[in-house]
Write a protein that holds these residues in place. Structure first.
Motif, short mmCIF file in Angstrom:
data_model
loop_
_atom_site.label_atom_id
_atom_site.label_comp_id
_atom_site.label_asym_id
_atom_site.label_seq_id
_atom_site.Cartn_x
_atom_site.Cartn_y
_atom_site.Cartn_z
N GLN A 71 39.52 21.70 -12.57
CA GLN A 71 39.71 20.24 -12.41
C GLN A 71 38.65 19.47 -13.18
N THR A 88 29.02 27.66 -10.52
CA THR A 88 29.85 27.59 -9.32
C THR A 88 29.20 28.27 -8.12
N ASN A 121 31.06 29.33 -4.31
CA ASN A 121 32.25 29.30 -3.47
C ASN A 121 33.42 28.59 -4.15
N GLY A 122 33.57 28.79 -5.47
CA GLY A 122 34.72 28.27 -6.20
C GLY A 122 34.64 26.82 -6.63
N LYS A 123 33.52 26.15 -6.35
CA LYS A 123 33.35 24.75 -6.74
C LYS A 123 32.02 24.60 -7.47
N LEU A 124 31.87 23.45 -8.11
CA LEU A 124 30.64 23.15 -8.83
C LEU A 124 29.44 23.31 -7.91
N CYS A 125 28.46 24.06 -8.35
CA CYS A 125 27.20 24.24 -7.62
C CYS A 125 26.26 23.10 -8.02
N ALA A 178 31.49 17.89 -6.87
CA ALA A 178 31.80 19.27 -6.50
C ALA A 178 33.31 19.48 -6.44
N LYS A 179 33.90 19.78 -7.60
CA LYS A 179 35.32 20.08 -7.72
C LYS A 179 35.46 21.49 -8.31
N SER A 180 36.69 21.95 -8.41
CA SER A 180 36.93 23.24 -9.05
C SER A 180 36.61 23.12 -10.54
N CYS A 216 23.19 29.17 -9.28
CA CYS A 216 24.61 29.31 -8.95
C CYS A 216 24.96 30.79 -8.73
#
Length: 111
Positions: A92, A8, A10-14, A87-89, A20
């Motif tokens: 999710q 990750t 910033n809270g999303k997929l890197c 790039a999702k959480s 990451c």
């Protein structure tokens, strides 16, 4: 039980696995998310993350891009790798995986 690791930023997929900020670690039992935590990776060194994540009990990786050598090293650790995710959480992405709705595609690091 499955244990997912998602790189990750910033809270999303890197999009670049080896660089990451953190790894989201999500435990799944009976197709339900049971625990989510975050780990800071060790300093980047080729070949280190597969062993390190294997020691954490990880069974699955969801990545945007990851090198072919790393994929081979994960297979040696019996860790399944899915590449080309959006790039999702992390939550999710795992929910999409469990529902067979995870969109994956070209490996962003396939070079």
């Amino acid at each position: 039980m499955k244990k997912f690791a998602i790189p990750t930023e910033n809270g999303k997929l890197c999009s670049h696995f080896g660089h990451c900020q953190q790894f989201a670690i999500i435990n799944v039992s009976d197709n339900a998310l049971t625990h989510e935590s975050y780990l800071n990776p060790p300093p980047h060194e080729p070949g280190l993350l597969p062993t390190w994540l294997g020691q954490q009990g990880v069974t699955n990786i969801i990545a945007g891009g990851i090198g072919q050598k790393a994929i081979q090293l994960f297979k040696q650790q019996n860790i399944e790798v899915t590449v080309g995710a959006l790039a999702k959480s992390p939550k999710q992405l795992v929910e999409d995986f469990l529902a067979n709705d995870l969109v994956s595609g070209a490996n962003a690091c396939d070079h």
